[in-house]
Design an enzyme around this catalytic site. Structure first.
Site, PDB file in Angstrom:
ATOM      1  N   LYS A  69      -2.061  -1.471  -3.946  1.00  0.00           N
ATOM      2  CA  LYS A  69      -2.947  -0.304  -3.892  1.00  0.00           C
ATOM      3  C   LYS A  69      -2.141   0.976  -3.964  1.00  0.00           C
ATOM      4  O   LYS A  69      -1.146   1.073  -3.248  1.00  0.00           O
ATOM      5  CB  LYS A  69      -3.722  -0.368  -2.572  1.00  0.00           C
ATOM      6  CG  LYS A  69      -4.628   0.777  -2.288  1.00  0.00           C
ATOM      7  CD  LYS A  69      -5.225   0.630  -0.923  1.00  0.00           C
ATOM      8  CE  LYS A  69      -6.071   1.837  -0.629  1.00  0.00           C
ATOM      9  NZ  LYS A  69      -6.496   1.873   0.744  1.00  0.00           N
ATOM     10  N   LYS A 120       0.859  -1.180   0.000  1.00  0.00           N
ATOM     11  CA  LYS A 120       0.000   0.000   0.000  1.00  0.00           C
ATOM     12  C   LYS A 120       0.896   1.230   0.000  1.00  0.00           C
ATOM     13  O   LYS A 120       1.706   1.427   0.910  1.00  0.00           O
ATOM     14  CB  LYS A 120      -0.905   0.003   1.225  1.00  0.00           C
ATOM     15  CG  LYS A 120      -1.771   1.250   1.321  1.00  0.00           C
ATOM     16  CD  LYS A 120      -2.809   1.126   2.403  1.00  0.00           C
ATOM     17  CE  LYS A 120      -3.635   2.394   2.515  1.00  0.00           C
ATOM     18  NZ  LYS A 120      -4.670   2.259   3.545  1.00  0.00           N
TER      19      LYS A 120
END
Ligand code: PBG
Length: 331
Positions: A257, A202
């Protein structure tokens, strides 16, 4: 792999592109309903739908409307939804204690969903940002998000979510060691079958702004970012290390992400690891497409499908997208 003997005109690659049926038949990747995961923002109250201005078409929903939306998703072939709570400001605290309250908004939502649609997968986010007054994902001491104390709280939060009946806990906080600690906690309490979807790679992205508006953490977060725990977008090797560690610690699935600007990471992860890889088309990506479409600069539906298909082509097994419902109806 490449057929180096292909020469023109014996080989004309346009031949198979000439007609619709052969284009369809030779398609290498297509989106299916079971690829799509719908994130939903939930809020207290009854029958209230609050639009999020930076996320056109997405609203915060109260529990009764959440159930309606979940049924709509399930009926259109979506297999799982991801829940994000919008917590009243009065219930936020520096340590995010509301996250551990067994009757909190998210627990009640999970109960209601499981009772109403037992076959729909429920993914619960594990992080403290919706619950903290400072908007950080963890516990802050001397101005810094502290790792180990945060992991302890995340384990408790994951257990509360598992007890409430969610199928998947999804730590989105990027603390070190939290997957192993959460896995141990779940095993110890006999939640052997609760899956962990780790947000392993992330990135500290500027594309999360509409999400932070949605859960009401942007004002609290102010100028302080999340760079001390989310990854530098310049890095790729580091993502492989994050994923390797999370697999070793007991993740069932891992997330990359954001999505569209990180296809190289998705592809690299898919090539290196034999674990399901998820992608998240984050709020900013969705918002950019919607904004350009609203100006008639692009065909929003077409661009949406193009970008989500690109994530599949890169190797994503499933994709979180705020457009899941509309896409499910379009494909
Ligand atoms: C926080 C969390 C964020 C998102 C999902 N979980 C925001 C952040 O890290 O600040 C972003 C999702 C999106 O932008 O759609 N734990």
């Amino acid at each position: 792999m490449t057929n180096f003997n292909s020469t023109f005109p014996k080989t004309r690659l346009r031949r198979t592109r000439m007609q619709g049926w052969s284009r369809e038949m030779l398609k290498e990747n297509c989106l299916s309903h079971s690829d799509l995961i719908l994130p939903i923002f939930i809020q207290e109250g009854e029958n209230i739908k609050t639009p999020i201005s930076s996320l056109p078409g997405v609203s915060r929903l109260t529990l009764n409307l959440l159930l309606e939306k979940a049924h709509e998703a399930y009926d259109s072939g979506i297999q799982a939804i991801a829940l994000f709570p919008v917590i009243d400001a009065a219930l936020k605290s520096p340590a995010g204690d509301e996250a551990l309250f067994e009757k909190n908004l998210i627990c009640r939502a999970i109960h209601a969903l499981k009772k109403s649609i037992p076959g729909l997968g429920i993914i619960a986010d594990i992080a403290l940002d919706p619950f903290t007054t400072h908007g950080q994902d963890g516990i802050v001491e001397n101005g810094e998000v502290v790792n180990d104390a945060t992991v302890e709280v995340l384990c408790k939060q994951a257990l509360v979510m598992a007890k409430a009946g969610c199928d998947v806990v999804a730590p989105s906080d990027m603390m070190d060691g939290r997957i192993g600690a959460i896995r141990d906690t779940l095993e110890k309490h006999k939640f052997n079958d609760t899956m962990i979807l780790s947000y392993s790679a992330k990135y500290a992205s500027s594309m999360y702004a509409p999400f932070r508006d949605a859960v009401g953490s942007s004002a609290n977060l102010g100028k302080s970012g999340k760079h001390s725990y989310q990854m530098d977008f310049a890095n790729s090797d580091e993502a492989m290390r994050e994923i390797a560690m999370d697999i070793a610690e007991g993740a069932d699935m891992v997330m990359v992400k954001p999505g569209i600007a990180y296809l190289d990471i998705i592809q690299r992860a898919k090539t290196h690891f034999n674990i399901p890889i998820f992608a998240y088309q984050v709020s900013g990506e969705y918002a950019m497409i919607k904004a350009a479409a609203a100006n008639n600069w692009i065909d929003g539906d077409a661009v949406m499908i193009e970008q989500l298909t690109a994530m599949k082509r890169a190797g994503a097994n499933a994709i979180f997208t705020y457009a899941a419902l509309e896409v499910a109806k379009n494909i």
